[in-house]
Design a protein around this motif. Structure first.
Motif, PDB file in Angstrom:
ATOM      1  N   GLU A  54       0.808  -1.214   0.000  1.00 39.01           N
ATOM      2  CA  GLU A  54       0.000   0.000   0.000  1.00 39.01           C
ATOM      3  C   GLU A  54       0.843   1.268   0.000  1.00 39.01           C
ATOM      4  O   GLU A  54       0.376   2.320  -0.436  1.00 39.01           O
ATOM      5  N   THR A  55       2.086   1.185   0.479  1.00 36.40           N
ATOM      6  CA  THR A  55       2.878   2.401   0.646  1.00 36.40           C
ATOM      7  C   THR A  55       4.019   2.535  -0.367  1.00 36.40           C
ATOM      8  O   THR A  55       4.244   3.618  -0.911  1.00 36.40           O
ATOM      9  N   THR A  58       3.416   4.171  -3.748  1.00 36.51           N
ATOM     10  CA  THR A  58       3.193   5.627  -3.745  1.00 36.51           C
ATOM     11  C   THR A  58       4.504   6.389  -3.843  1.00 36.51           C
ATOM     12  O   THR A  58       4.529   7.520  -4.336  1.00 36.51           O
ATOM     13  N   THR A 128      11.513   8.364   5.285  1.00 30.07           N
ATOM     14  CA  THR A 128      10.087   8.100   5.469  1.00 30.07           C
ATOM     15  C   THR A 128       9.901   6.672   5.949  1.00 30.07           C
ATOM     16  O   THR A 128      10.672   5.773   5.580  1.00 30.07           O
ATOM     17  N   ASP A 131       5.372   2.496   6.703  1.00 32.66           N
ATOM     18  CA  ASP A 131       3.904   2.527   6.791  1.00 32.66           C
ATOM     19  C   ASP A 131       3.302   3.832   6.282  1.00 32.66           C
ATOM     20  O   ASP A 131       2.107   4.051   6.426  1.00 32.66           O
ATOM     21  N   ILE A 132       4.117   4.703   5.677  1.00 30.78           N
ATOM     22  CA  ILE A 132       3.647   6.015   5.239  1.00 30.78           C
ATOM     23  C   ILE A 132       3.362   6.004   3.741  1.00 30.78           C
ATOM     24  O   ILE A 132       4.222   5.663   2.929  1.00 30.78           O
ATOM     25  N   ALA A 133       2.148   6.403   3.369  1.00 34.54           N
ATOM     26  CA  ALA A 133       1.753   6.550   1.976  1.00 34.54           C
ATOM     27  C   ALA A 133       1.794   8.027   1.600  1.00 34.54           C
ATOM     28  O   ALA A 133       1.362   8.885   2.380  1.00 34.54           O
ATOM     29  N   HIS A 134       2.317   8.311   0.425  1.00 31.80           N
ATOM     30  CA  HIS A 134       2.484   9.689  -0.034  1.00 31.80           C
ATOM     31  C   HIS A 134       1.594   9.961  -1.249  1.00 31.80           C
ATOM     32  O   HIS A 134       1.467   9.102  -2.133  1.00 31.80           O
ATOM     33  N   SER A 246      -0.336   7.730   7.431  1.00 31.22           N
ATOM     34  CA  SER A 246       0.096   6.423   7.915  1.00 31.22           C
ATOM     35  C   SER A 246      -1.020   5.413   7.682  1.00 31.22           C
ATOM     36  O   SER A 246      -2.193   5.694   7.937  1.00 31.22           O
ATOM     37  N   VAL A 247      -0.652   4.237   7.198  1.00 30.55           N
ATOM     38  CA  VAL A 247      -1.633   3.182   6.985  1.00 30.55           C
ATOM     39  C   VAL A 247      -1.565   2.128   8.086  1.00 30.55           C
ATOM     40  O   VAL A 247      -2.315   1.155   8.053  1.00 30.55           O
TER      41      VAL A 247
END
Length: 368
Positions: A54-55, A58, A128, A131-134, A246-247
């Motif tokens: 998921e991250t 991105t 980064t 767990d961080i999506a941008h 954050s996801v």
């Protein structure tokens, strides 16, 4: 009762005047550079196979006009972190292993150091978390906002889907801003901090500060990084994110408790005096106003109610930022009581020799 009520009200009058509760610190004015600097994104990843799909895409899909690479550092994962990253792949992606961690290094700083070594002479590094999506233009906005600044950091939006997340998470950011008011961080004074989920740092400024080695034993590495850059004469900026999120799920109170308690006592520099002062401060400032509102009469009740009202009003902007309704602000004393217990538990775990534990690692002597 009247003394406690007066102290609580005076505390809230002062806190409200500082403006720590404002949520208007977003990316500063942006200027398109004449030549887009090269950027290497460094992603430390330990047991992150579940969130990478998921991250990581991105980051690889950033619409950045300049040279860009992504370095994912597999930090001794026990799951399929590296394999998942390889399946996602892409020309921009480099995967490396952290290798053996030297004595005196905490896990994440060592992973950041390994990623920085892979970055070569890139002009900027974006630290980064896995767990961080941008958003697709996140990096472009960060570089445009950097200008003459040496560090630009955004506090990612945390998940607020479950009932416990909605109760605890907005207060986490609120308390962080109370400790490190964003406006003071962004000014010329000594107050310094950063948010580890999204830190764009100029490579030359990092080198002047001593490199990642300057924070090698720091468990709260983001705040330590902000301090190191500012002490070395760098200009820093910290604010709230728009399209950086954050996801990582914290669906239960136990998971949120562990997230806060793992570093709370480290933040207090393992000091019993600071622990006692924090417990007393939380009790007087956050718990006394609602208790005295219902348990007293006359002047103490009036003063306590006024303090509770100020507390509630200062929390409303943070709730709105997280998409929560404003009436939830009256529950801040309940959340503060949870944070008080988490802080005490953090100290107890330290005294038991468990220290700042995270993903199978423990740092009983971690530096704040």
């Amino acid at each position: 009762m009247i003394i406690v009520a007066v102290v609580a009200l005076l505390a809230w009058l002062w806190l409200a005047a500082t403006g720590f509760w404002r949520t208007d610190q977003r990316l500063p004015p942006r200027h398109r550079p004449a030549n887009w600097p090269s950027v290497v994104v460094v992603v430390p990843a330990r047991d992150e196979a579940a969130v990478l799909p998921e991250t990581l895409p991105t980051l690889l899909a950033q619409r950045y006009p300049g040279p860009l690479r992504v370095v994912l550092v597999d930090d001794g994962s026990g799951d399929d972190t590296a394999a998942v990253a390889r399946r996602i792949g892409g020309d921009r992606l480099t995967i490396t292993a952290s290798g053996d961690r030297p004595p005196g290094w905490a896990g994440k700083p060592w992973a950041l150091a390994r990623g920085t070594a892979e970055a070569g002479d890139a002009e900027f590094l974006l630290f980064t978390d896995a767990d961080i999506a941008h958003g697709p233009d996140s990096l472009t906005a960060l570089v445009e906002a950097a200008g003459e600044r040496d560090l630009v950091s955004q506090m990612a939006r945390l998940r607020t889907r479950t009932a416990w997340e909605r109760l605890v998470v907005p207060a986490f950011v609120y308390f962080f801003a109370m400790l490190y008011p964003f406006r003071r961080v962004n000014g010329p004074g000594r107050t310094a901090a950063a948010a580890g989920g999204c830190c764009l740092v100029r490579r030359t400024a990092l080198e002047r500060a001593g490199g990642v080695a300057a924070i090698r034993d720091a468990v709260i590495d983001d705040v330590a990084l902000g301090r190191a850059i500012k002490r070395a004469g760098g200009r820093i900026w910290l604010g709230l994110a728009g399209d950086v999120r954050s996801v990582r799920p914290y669906p239960t109170l136990r998971s949120l408790w562990r997230m806060v308690a793992r570093s709370a006592y480290t933040q207090l520099r393992h000091s019993v005096v600071l622990l006692a002062g924090t417990v007393l401060g939380l009790a007087v400032v956050f718990l006394a106003p609602p208790v005295l509102t219902f348990a007293s009469t006359g002047v103490p009740r009036f003063l306590a109610l006024a303090a509770w009202l100020l507390m509630t009003l200062t929390f409303v902007p943070m709730l709105r930022y997280h998409g929560r309704p404003w009436p939830a602000a009256v529950l801040l004393p309940v959340t503060a009581a949870l944070y008080l217990l988490m802080t005490v538990d953090s100290a107890i775990q330290h005294w038991r020799g468990r220290g700042a534990a995270w993903k199978g690692r423990s740092y009983p002597r971690a530096r704040a």
